[in-house]
Design an enzyme around this catalytic site. Structure first.
Site, PDB file in Angstrom:
ATOM      1  N   GLY A  26      -7.485 -10.029   0.694  1.00 42.17           N
ATOM      2  CA  GLY A  26      -6.566  -8.932   0.980  1.00 42.17           C
ATOM      3  C   GLY A  26      -5.983  -9.025   2.372  1.00 42.17           C
ATOM      4  N   PHE A  32      -4.218  -3.640   5.835  1.00 40.77           N
ATOM      5  CA  PHE A  32      -4.560  -3.219   7.190  1.00 40.77           C
ATOM      6  C   PHE A  32      -5.947  -3.726   7.599  1.00 40.77           C
ATOM      7  CE2 PHE A  32      -1.328  -0.099   5.989  1.00 40.77           C
ATOM      8  CZ  PHE A  32      -0.519  -0.121   7.109  1.00 40.77           C
ATOM      9  N   GLY A  33      -6.940  -3.559   6.733  1.00 40.22           N
ATOM     10  CA  GLY A  33      -8.291  -3.975   7.076  1.00 40.22           C
ATOM     11  C   GLY A  33      -8.441  -5.476   7.138  1.00 40.22           C
ATOM     12  N   VAL A  85      -7.171 -12.783  -6.608  1.00 37.66           N
ATOM     13  CA  VAL A  85      -8.612 -12.882  -6.800  1.00 37.66           C
ATOM     14  C   VAL A  85      -9.016 -12.061  -8.022  1.00 37.66           C
ATOM     15  CG1 VAL A  85     -10.876 -12.371  -5.798  1.00 37.66           C
ATOM     16  CG2 VAL A  85      -9.044 -13.299  -4.365  1.00 37.66           C
ATOM     17  N   GLU A 134       5.892  13.896   1.842  1.00 35.27           N
ATOM     18  CA  GLU A 134       6.906  13.107   2.540  1.00 35.27           C
ATOM     19  C   GLU A 134       8.027  12.679   1.600  1.00 35.27           C
ATOM     20  OE1 GLU A 134       4.437  11.213   6.272  1.00 35.27           O
ATOM     21  OE2 GLU A 134       4.418  10.100   4.383  1.00 35.27           O
TER      22      GLU A 134
END
Length: 417
Positions: free
Chosen positions: A11, A14-15, A79, A170
């Site tokens: 992945g 962000f992480g 994956v 939003e």
């Protein structure tokens, strides 16, 4: 020659990117796997869907981001599983990828809560393809309504948004600006018709994580923009023509935007690991998958409890977890003690449209223009790449001074798209 351990990160969100950056230059070989070749700044997806920004404004090629980090490589691959015993990641395109240490940062996907009709007919807002499809759909609705009489056009001009969290709030605000700015200027056929935007939230308050005063402020801003806010109501189904509510009511509408929740990526169920009640992979204090010593999980796919509650599925905790996972991998390689993760909540915010937002940073509460400026600054800071920051800022400035959402082309991927 000393052996160099291999770290595989699943992945490039962000992480995952934070983990890769933290490991750059260290004595390990890092491979980042992702089914897309770009990193997506998901907090601004709704601005692509509402015709303000281009897709490339909020996405950056992963190889560009990782360029210059000699020990970090990217591989385009989806994956589909992990063999913990052999320490191999299973992919569709690249076969089996071996690892010494693994970080699963595969993120999340839209949660339709088991409703086949909603999943089949609603528009999601979770990835770039969904944002583009929603933009095309809204623009087609306007074009269709323009050639119909007022009665026939009503469902085409009714837009239902399910979910009163930040994404739903939003997008509802942005959609009200799109229809309010574009219709009077460019659709003379619709001058006598009023688009209807309905925001539906199952709980009794918008923006559940926010303080009550900010919830009230957000609702007032939306209602001033003409958005109808319905609280304490659940969406039960949708057939493409009518939204069915749990109270028996039906809303004729050609649009249902589903922003009512997310769930862990399907990879969470594909790996042999314990999962939480919400389906997230359970991790220990050092973010290792429970029962494993060299496999970590971070971000939306990881179930980590703090103060009796799951850490929220947001970018901020994912980034913090990414950095700590990298530090703990290095500690494990060198035989040092792993650190325990502790999420530091630096605040949350949501924009309700041009010049209006709500922000909660500890005890500090900001609303209106002040909240909007804070929202602008934070989002500009976290967008990756100077070019992207410049383009996004230009888009915001154009909209602020010209009241225009200029990216209104209906694109097709093929002859039937």
């Amino acid at each position: 020659m000393a052996y160099t351990p291999g770290v595989v990160i699943v992945g490039a969100g962000f992480g995952g990117l934070q983990c890769a950056k933290k490991l750059a230059g260290e004595d390990c070989q890092v491979t980042v796997l992702d089914q897309h070749n770009y990193h997506l700044f998901t907090p601004l997806l709704y601005q692509v869907a509402s015709s303000l920004l281009n897709p490339s404004d909020i996405a950056a090629p992963t190889r560009t981001i990782l360029h210059g980090r000699g020990n970090v490589r990217f591989r385009l691959a989806k994956v589909i599983g992990v063999d913990f015993e052999r320490r191999e990641v299973q992919t569709e395109e690249a076969g089996r990828v071996p690892y010494d240490y693994l970080v699963i940062a595969a993120g999340s996907t839209t949660n339709y809560f088991g409703s086949p009709s909603i999943e089949a007919h609603a528009n999601g807002l979770k990835d770039l393809s969904e944002a583009l499809a929603l933009r095309n759909h809204i623009l087609r609705c306007l074009e269709t309504a323009a050639r119909l009489n007022p009665v026939e056009s009503a469902p085409w001009l009714t837009f239902v948004v399910a979910g009163g969290g930040p994404t739903g709030v939003e997008y509802a605000g942005a959609l009200s600006e799109l229809t309010g700015q574009v219709l009077p200027r460019e659709y003379p056929e619709l001058m006598d018709r009023q688009p209807r935007i309905v925001l539906i939230e199952g709980s009794e308050n918008l923006l559940p994580p926010f303080a009550p005063d900010l919830q009230r402020s957000a609702r007032l801003e939306l209602e001033q923009k003409g958005v109808q806010v319905r609280l304490g109501v659940l969406v039960k189904g949708y057939d493409g023509d009518s939204v069915q509510l749990a109270n028996g009511e039906e809303l004729p509408a050609k649009t249902l935007v589903w922003a009512a929740g997310v769930k862990p990526n399907s990879l969470a169920a594909a790996v042999a690991a314990p999962r939480s009640a919400r389906g997230r992979i359970e991790v220990d204090g050092g973010l290792r998958i429970r029962g494993r010593t060299r496999e970590f999980a971070i971000g939306d796919i990881a179930g980590f409890e703090q103060d009796g509650r799951d850490v929220p599925m947001l970018s901020a905790p994912a980034m913090q977890q990414g950095r700590l996972a990298a530090a703990n991998i290095l500690a494990s390689i060198s035989g040092k003690r792993l650190r325990r993760f502790h999420y530091r909540d630096k605040g949350t915010m949501a924009t309700v449209g041009k010049g209006a937002a709500v922000a909660q940073v500890g005890k500090l509460h900001l609303t209106g223009f002040a909240g909007w400026l804070a929202w602008l600054a934070i989002h500009l800071y976290y967008i990756i790449g100077f070019r992207n920051r410049l383009l996004v800022l230009a888009g915001w400035a154009w909209n602020y001074f010209r009241s225009d959402r200029p990216v209104r082309i209906i694109t097709r991927a093929g002859p039937d798209g």
